[in-house]
Write a protein that holds these residues in place. Structure first.
Motif, PDB file in Angstrom:
ATOM      1  N   ALA A  21       1.148   4.045  -2.929  1.00  0.00           N
ATOM      2  CA  ALA A  21       0.875   5.449  -2.622  1.00  0.00           C
ATOM      3  C   ALA A  21       2.046   6.322  -3.051  1.00  0.00           C
ATOM      4  CB  ALA A  21       0.601   5.622  -1.128  1.00  0.00           C
ATOM      5  N   ARG A  46       0.839  -1.209   0.000  1.00  0.00           N
ATOM      6  CA  ARG A  46       0.000   0.000   0.000  1.00  0.00           C
ATOM      7  C   ARG A  46       0.867   1.250   0.000  1.00  0.00           C
ATOM      8  NH1 ARG A  46      -5.467   1.987   2.257  1.00  0.00           N
ATOM      9  NH2 ARG A  46      -6.130   0.110   1.231  1.00  0.00           N
ATOM     10  N   GLU A  47       1.891   1.252   0.825  1.00  0.00           N
ATOM     11  CA  GLU A  47       2.774   2.410   0.931  1.00  0.00           C
ATOM     12  C   GLU A  47       3.561   2.630  -0.363  1.00  0.00           C
ATOM     13  OE1 GLU A  47       2.551  -0.017   3.269  1.00  0.00           O
ATOM     14  OE2 GLU A  47       1.471   1.143   4.801  1.00  0.00           O
ATOM     15  N   GLU A 107      -4.923  -4.564  -4.142  1.00  0.00           N
ATOM     16  CA  GLU A 107      -4.697  -3.367  -3.325  1.00  0.00           C
ATOM     17  C   GLU A 107      -5.213  -2.113  -4.021  1.00  0.00           C
ATOM     18  OE1 GLU A 107      -4.231  -1.291  -0.137  1.00  0.00           O
ATOM     19  OE2 GLU A 107      -3.779  -3.438  -0.149  1.00  0.00           O
ATOM     20  N   LEU A 155       0.458   8.043   3.529  1.00  0.00           N
ATOM     21  CA  LEU A 155       0.888   6.661   3.309  1.00  0.00           C
ATOM     22  C   LEU A 155       2.264   6.583   2.657  1.00  0.00           C
ATOM     23  CD1 LEU A 155      -2.428   5.094   2.017  1.00  0.00           C
ATOM     24  CD2 LEU A 155      -1.256   4.482   4.135  1.00  0.00           C
ATOM     25  N   ARG A 174      -8.867  -2.044  -3.418  1.00  0.00           N
ATOM     26  CA  ARG A 174      -9.181  -1.606  -2.052  1.00  0.00           C
ATOM     27  C   ARG A 174      -9.049  -0.089  -1.934  1.00  0.00           C
ATOM     28  NH1 ARG A 174      -5.376  -5.776  -0.289  1.00  0.00           N
ATOM     29  NH2 ARG A 174      -6.573  -7.677  -0.163  1.00  0.00           N
ATOM     30  N   MET A 175      -7.987   0.443  -2.510  1.00  0.00           N
ATOM     31  CA  MET A 175      -7.769   1.892  -2.446  1.00  0.00           C
ATOM     32  C   MET A 175      -8.902   2.633  -3.156  1.00  0.00           C
ATOM     33  SD  MET A 175      -3.652   1.893  -3.021  1.00  0.00           S
ATOM     34  CE  MET A 175      -3.173   3.519  -2.433  1.00  0.00           C
TER      35      MET A 175
END
Length: 75
Positions: free
Chosen positions: A9, A5-6, A45, A73, A48-49
């Motif tokens: 981002a 995720r990071e 992911e 993030l 989800r975002m």
């Protein structure tokens, strides 16, 4: 060490224009390879975002909807 995720981002924030749009220069597989993750994990992911209202997805293009959270993030 950053999670998926990071890393996503960070990529999105870094490649966004002033309007929060990220042009789709890479295929999903190329982006996954660039991030060092599986395409399936990355696609989940991203979904989800999008569900959380952080981004919008249209084909290979992304639009950042919550820039503050993505920057947080990406730190």
């Amino acid at each position: 060490r950053r999670g998926l995720r990071e890393r996503l981002a960070f990529y999105l924030v870094r490649h966004a224009d002033a309007g929060g749009r990220v042009a789709g220069g890479l295929t999903r597989q190329a982006l996954a390879d660039h991030l060092g993750v599986s395409r399936a994990s990355m696609t989940r992911e991203l979904g989800r975002m999008a569900d959380e209202g952080l981004i919008a997805i249209s084909g290979r293009r992304f639009a950042i909807l919550d820039a503050a959270e993505l920057r947080r993030l990406a730190e």
